[in-house]
Write a protein that holds these residues in place. Structure first.
Motif, PDB file in Angstrom:
ATOM      1  N   TYR A 177       0.841  -1.182   0.000  1.00  0.00           N
ATOM      2  CA  TYR A 177       0.000   0.000   0.000  1.00  0.00           C
ATOM      3  C   TYR A 177       0.881   1.238   0.000  1.00  0.00           C
ATOM      4  CZ  TYR A 177      -3.714  -3.233   1.230  1.00  0.00           C
ATOM      5  OH  TYR A 177      -4.603  -4.277   1.225  1.00  0.00           O
ATOM      6  N   TYR A 178       0.373   2.300  -0.626  1.00  0.00           N
ATOM      7  CA  TYR A 178       1.107   3.551  -0.725  1.00  0.00           C
ATOM      8  C   TYR A 178       0.203   4.701  -0.327  1.00  0.00           C
ATOM      9  CZ  TYR A 178       4.310   0.656  -3.321  1.00  0.00           C
ATOM     10  OH  TYR A 178       5.161  -0.346  -3.676  1.00  0.00           O
TER      11      TYR A 178
ATOM     12  N   ILE B 132      -9.149  -3.519   1.235  1.00  0.00           N
ATOM     13  CA  ILE B 132      -8.778  -4.086   2.530  1.00  0.00           C
ATOM     14  C   ILE B 132      -9.659  -5.302   2.758  1.00  0.00           C
ATOM     15  CG2 ILE B 132      -8.576  -3.639   4.997  1.00  0.00           C
ATOM     16  CD1 ILE B 132      -8.385  -0.627   4.244  1.00  0.00           C
ATOM     17  N   GLU B 133      -9.066  -6.483   2.676  1.00  0.00           N
ATOM     18  CA  GLU B 133      -9.822  -7.729   2.715  1.00  0.00           C
ATOM     19  C   GLU B 133      -9.840  -8.432   4.058  1.00  0.00           C
ATOM     20  OE1 GLU B 133      -8.941  -9.111  -1.814  1.00  0.00           O
ATOM     21  OE2 GLU B 133      -7.647  -9.858  -0.239  1.00  0.00           O
TER      22      GLU B 133
ATOM     23  N   THR C 187       3.717  -8.616  -0.529  1.00  0.00           N
ATOM     24  CA  THR C 187       4.994  -8.673   0.161  1.00  0.00           C
ATOM     25  C   THR C 187       4.857  -9.745   1.224  1.00  0.00           C
ATOM     26  OG1 THR C 187       4.310  -7.000   1.763  1.00  0.00           O
ATOM     27  CG2 THR C 187       5.500  -6.218  -0.170  1.00  0.00           C
ATOM     28  N   TRP C 188       5.937 -10.271   1.649  1.00  0.00           N
ATOM     29  CA  TRP C 188       5.926 -11.334   2.673  1.00  0.00           C
ATOM     30  C   TRP C 188       6.564 -10.802   3.925  1.00  0.00           C
ATOM     31  CZ3 TRP C 188       3.292 -15.650   1.485  1.00  0.00           C
ATOM     32  CH2 TRP C 188       2.990 -15.843   0.142  1.00  0.00           C
TER      33      TRP C 188
ATOM     34  N   ALA D  84      -1.657  -3.247   7.592  1.00  0.00           N
ATOM     35  CA  ALA D  84      -0.702  -2.716   6.613  1.00  0.00           C
ATOM     36  C   ALA D  84      -1.099  -1.305   6.171  1.00  0.00           C
ATOM     37  CB  ALA D  84      -0.604  -3.651   5.408  1.00  0.00           C
ATOM     38  N   VAL D  85      -2.389  -1.083   5.948  1.00  0.00           N
ATOM     39  CA  VAL D  85      -2.852   0.241   5.526  1.00  0.00           C
ATOM     40  C   VAL D  85      -2.685   1.252   6.648  1.00  0.00           C
ATOM     41  CG1 VAL D  85      -4.876   1.600   4.856  1.00  0.00           C
ATOM     42  CG2 VAL D  85      -4.412  -0.572   3.740  1.00  0.00           C
ATOM     43  N   THR D  86      -3.080   0.893   7.864  1.00  0.00           N
ATOM     44  CA  THR D  86      -2.962   1.849   8.971  1.00  0.00           C
ATOM     45  C   THR D  86      -1.504   2.148   9.298  1.00  0.00           C
ATOM     46  OG1 THR D  86      -3.227   0.081  10.610  1.00  0.00           O
ATOM     47  CG2 THR D  86      -5.201   1.315   9.998  1.00  0.00           C
ATOM     48  N   SER D  87      -0.609   1.210   9.063  1.00  0.00           N
ATOM     49  CA  SER D  87       0.825   1.471   9.250  1.00  0.00           C
ATOM     50  C   SER D  87       1.329   2.465   8.210  1.00  0.00           C
ATOM     51  CB  SER D  87       1.622   0.174   9.132  1.00  0.00           C
ATOM     52  OG  SER D  87       1.282  -0.699  10.169  1.00  0.00           O
TER      53      SER D  87
END
Length: 153
Positions: free
Chosen positions: A25-26, A51-52, A149-150, A59-62
């Motif tokens: 995410y960007y 956002i699933e 990404t992992w 990840a998005v909130t970070s």
């Protein structure tokens, strides 16, 4: 050596890794309407953020922490209700397109306004909750690039 033990160990490792994948995410710190943000994301990345699950939410909130409000790809299309901007049904697994993280009493079309787009609310008191907003409002936004990404356990 017992090969069943090795296969079991490898299978467990693969299952563990599969649950650690997140999308990239960007955060874009330019204020745009939801439609303009969607166009930007589609031109530069893949689309507005989808956002699933809770891993994606983290990840998005970070990426967009303490930024106020930021557009994500959820919107009300007035035909099928709330749906993601990325409209490729093959992209979603079972239940993924239905994941929601609404803020208390949302969606609500506050004060009778037509609020058909969704913004992520950042900051510790919101924990990445979502709120319906007027699509003409201008906010920062979060894009998604369609790749995984992992993360390490």
């Amino acid at each position: 050596m017992d090969y069943r033990l090795i296969i079991f160990a490898l299978t467990g490792a693969l299952v563990s890794v599969a649950f650690c994948q997140t999308r990239q995410y960007y955060f874009v710190s330019t204020s745009k309407t939801w439609t303009d943000a969607q166009s930007h994301c589609r031109n530069v990345f893949t689309d507005l953020a989808t956002i699933e699950n809770t891993a994606d939410l983290y990840a998005v909130t970070s990426t967009a922490s303490n930024t106020g409000k930021a557009w994500i790809g959820l919107h009300d299309d007035l035909q099928n209700s709330w749906r993601w901007s990325l409209n490729d049904s093959s992209f979603y697994g079972v239940g993924e397109a239905a994941f929601r993280n609404w803020y208390t009493n949302s969606p609500n079309n506050l004060n009778g306004q037509e609020q058909y787009c969704v913004a992520l609310l950042s900051g510790s008191s919101y924990n990445g909750a979502w709120d319906d907003r007027s699509c003409g409002d201008k906010y920062f936004f979060v894009c998604y690039n369609g790749e995984f990404t992992w993360s390490k356990n």
